[in-house]
Scaffold this motif. Structure first.
Motif, short mmCIF file in Angstrom:
data_model
loop_
_atom_site.label_atom_id
_atom_site.label_comp_id
_atom_site.label_asym_id
_atom_site.label_seq_id
_atom_site.Cartn_x
_atom_site.Cartn_y
_atom_site.Cartn_z
N GLY A 262 21.13 61.16 23.00
CA GLY A 262 19.87 61.46 23.65
C GLY A 262 19.95 61.40 25.17
O GLY A 262 18.95 61.65 25.85
N GLN A 263 21.11 61.10 25.72
CA GLN A 263 21.25 61.03 27.17
C GLN A 263 21.17 62.42 27.78
O GLN A 263 21.65 63.40 27.20
CB GLN A 263 22.59 60.38 27.53
N PRO A 264 20.56 62.53 28.97
CA PRO A 264 20.44 63.84 29.60
C PRO A 264 21.76 64.35 30.13
O PRO A 264 22.59 63.59 30.63
CB PRO A 264 19.45 63.59 30.75
N LEU B 275 19.17 73.17 35.19
CA LEU B 275 19.41 73.00 33.76
C LEU B 275 19.52 71.52 33.40
O LEU B 275 20.26 70.77 34.05
CB LEU B 275 20.68 73.72 33.34
N ARG B 276 18.75 71.11 32.41
CA ARG B 276 18.93 69.80 31.80
C ARG B 276 18.78 69.97 30.31
O ARG B 276 17.79 70.52 29.82
CB ARG B 276 17.91 68.78 32.28
N SER B 277 19.78 69.51 29.57
CA SER B 277 19.69 69.43 28.11
C SER B 277 20.02 67.99 27.74
O SER B 277 20.24 67.16 28.61
CB SER B 277 20.65 70.42 27.45
N ASN B 278 20.04 67.70 26.45
CA ASN B 278 20.23 66.31 26.02
C ASN B 278 21.25 66.23 24.90
O ASN B 278 21.29 67.08 24.01
CB ASN B 278 18.89 65.73 25.54
N CYS B 279 22.07 65.19 24.96
CA CYS B 279 23.09 64.98 23.93
C CYS B 279 22.43 64.82 22.57
O CYS B 279 21.50 64.04 22.41
CB CYS B 279 23.91 63.74 24.27
N PRO B 280 22.89 65.57 21.56
CA PRO B 280 22.26 65.49 20.24
C PRO B 280 22.52 64.17 19.50
O PRO B 280 21.89 63.92 18.48
CB PRO B 280 22.88 66.67 19.48
N VAL C 162 14.28 76.17 32.50
CA VAL C 162 13.59 74.88 32.58
C VAL C 162 13.17 74.39 31.20
O VAL C 162 13.10 73.19 30.94
CB VAL C 162 12.39 74.98 33.53
N SER C 163 12.92 75.33 30.27
CA SER C 163 12.47 74.94 28.93
C SER C 163 13.54 74.22 28.12
O SER C 163 13.26 73.68 27.06
CB SER C 163 11.96 76.17 28.17
N PHE C 164 14.78 74.17 28.63
CA PHE C 164 15.83 73.40 27.98
C PHE C 164 15.69 71.90 28.24
O PHE C 164 16.45 71.11 27.69
CB PHE C 164 17.21 73.85 28.49
N ARG C 165 14.73 71.51 29.04
CA ARG C 165 14.67 70.13 29.55
C ARG C 165 14.59 69.08 28.45
O ARG C 165 15.12 67.98 28.60
CB ARG C 165 13.49 69.99 30.52
N ASN C 166 13.93 69.37 27.35
CA ASN C 166 13.87 68.43 26.23
C ASN C 166 14.71 68.88 25.04
O ASN C 166 14.62 68.28 23.97
CB ASN C 166 12.41 68.23 25.78
N HIS C 167 15.49 69.91 25.22
CA HIS C 167 16.30 70.46 24.14
C HIS C 167 17.54 69.59 23.90
O HIS C 167 18.15 69.09 24.85
CB HIS C 167 16.75 71.88 24.48
N THR C 168 17.89 69.38 22.64
CA THR C 168 19.12 68.66 22.30
C THR C 168 20.18 69.65 21.83
O THR C 168 19.92 70.49 20.97
CB THR C 168 18.87 67.60 21.20
N GLY C 169 21.36 69.54 22.42
CA GLY C 169 22.44 70.44 22.03
C GLY C 169 23.67 70.17 22.85
O GLY C 169 23.59 69.71 24.00
N PHE C 170 24.83 70.44 22.27
CA PHE C 170 26.07 70.33 23.03
C PHE C 170 26.09 71.38 24.13
O PHE C 170 25.43 72.43 24.04
CB PHE C 170 27.28 70.52 22.11
N TYR D 14 8.61 72.59 28.46
CA TYR D 14 9.87 71.86 28.50
C TYR D 14 10.52 71.78 27.12
O TYR D 14 11.43 70.98 26.92
CB TYR D 14 9.64 70.46 29.07
N GLU D 15 10.03 72.58 26.19
CA GLU D 15 10.66 72.74 24.89
C GLU D 15 11.24 74.15 24.85
O GLU D 15 10.57 75.12 25.22
CB GLU D 15 9.66 72.54 23.75
N LEU D 16 12.47 74.29 24.40
CA LEU D 16 13.17 75.57 24.44
C LEU D 16 12.34 76.68 23.83
O LEU D 16 11.88 76.57 22.69
CB LEU D 16 14.51 75.45 23.73
N ASP D 17 12.17 77.77 24.58
CA ASP D 17 11.32 78.87 24.13
C ASP D 17 11.89 80.18 24.65
O ASP D 17 11.72 80.54 25.82
CB ASP D 17 9.89 78.68 24.65
#
Length: 282
Positions: free
Chosen positions: A194-196, A186-191, A220-228, A161-164
């Protein structure tokens, strides 16, 4: 245009995102907060821009007063070119749109023209604005997905769940292929907050055949990634492009709305029109 950047190097230090903010009571273009795209593109380590594309925003809570003081409402579709030097920070856009609420304008066209002027100035490039009345039919445009492959039905196990980007792989046996793939996972998080951020991804390509399981695990690995939103799409595009020589590659993401706005970035090897349609959950 002055760049909104503070001493610690972050272009977001002075933004309203994640802070308690007073809403403007009258039209105020100064609340718009541009963020330099280059700040996050540097991490992609690409030469020039290997894409065409746009960021398509839908604004659902646009309202103003006509000359007699009667409230008017509309949906606005805002298209920022991907080659503009700045994107617009989302909360500042919400504050800007709300600043129209108690201001009188001669017509909907006057509102549209004002938005074109203000947003183009902040983005540093020509922004298109289309207005839709509240009685306009539901926007469509998903015909190309009729023969597409939904990746979410693959029965796989994953714990990454970490971008790879190393999860991406070509199909065994190689060869060229043409396909349209999509996923709602797809789920990413506001940098900043931190909101999904939840979204659907469409990958339309012609080139070396992609391994479908690897693509799903990668998304799926974007799940804990922070980015616009825009940065996530550019990352997906460049990671896929690194796999081989594609004659067609289009990556678009359709994020769910927050605060009356949703963002739909799209990047492509060829120029294309901003006609992306809607998902039911948007």
């Amino acid at each position: 245009m002055a760049e909104h950047k503070q001493g610690n190097g972050s272009p977001l230090v002075a933004s309203a995102l994640g802070r308690e903010t007073d809403y403007p009571q009258q039209y105020d273009p100064e609340v718009l907060y541009p963020v330099p795209r280059q700040h996050n593109r540097d991490a992609l380590q690409v030469r020039g821009w290997p894409w065409f594309g746009f960021d398509l925003w839908y604004a659902y809570e646009l309202s103003w007063l006509n000359e007699r003081g009667l409230p008017q409402v509309a949906l606005a579709a805002l298209t920022l070119p991907a080659d503009s030097p700045y994107l617009i920070e989302s909360k500042s856009l919400k504050l800007y749109l709300n600043s129209f609420n108690m201001t009188r304008f001669a017509s909907a066209e006057a509102v549209r023209e004002r938005m074109v002027t203000d947003l183009s100035a902040r983005a540093g490039g020509p922004v298109q604005v289309r207005m839709h009345g509240p009685e306009a039919p539901l926007l469509q445009g998903k015909e190309r997905l009729a023969q597409a492959t939904l990746l979410d039905t693959l029965d796989i196990a994953t714990e990454q769940y970490e971008l790879d980007s190393s999860l991406l792989a070509l199909a065994a046996g190689g060869g060229q292929h043409e396909a349209c793939l999509y996923s709602h996972l797809l789920r990413s998080n506001c940098p900043v907050t931190g909101q999904p951020d939840w979204g659907s991804v469409v990958i339309d390509y012609a080139g070396p055949a992609l391994d479908l399981v690897s693509v799903l695990r990668y998304l799926v690995s974007f799940r804990n990634h922070t980015g616009f939103h825009e940065d996530c799409v550019e990352r997906i595009f460049t990671d896929l492009l690194a796999l081989g020589d594609f004659s067609r590659l289009v990556v678009s993401a359709h994020y769910l709305r927050r605060g009356g706005l949703d963002i739909n970035p799209c990047r492509s090897l060829q120029p294309l029109e901003p006609d992306m349609g809607r998902w039911a959950r948007q």
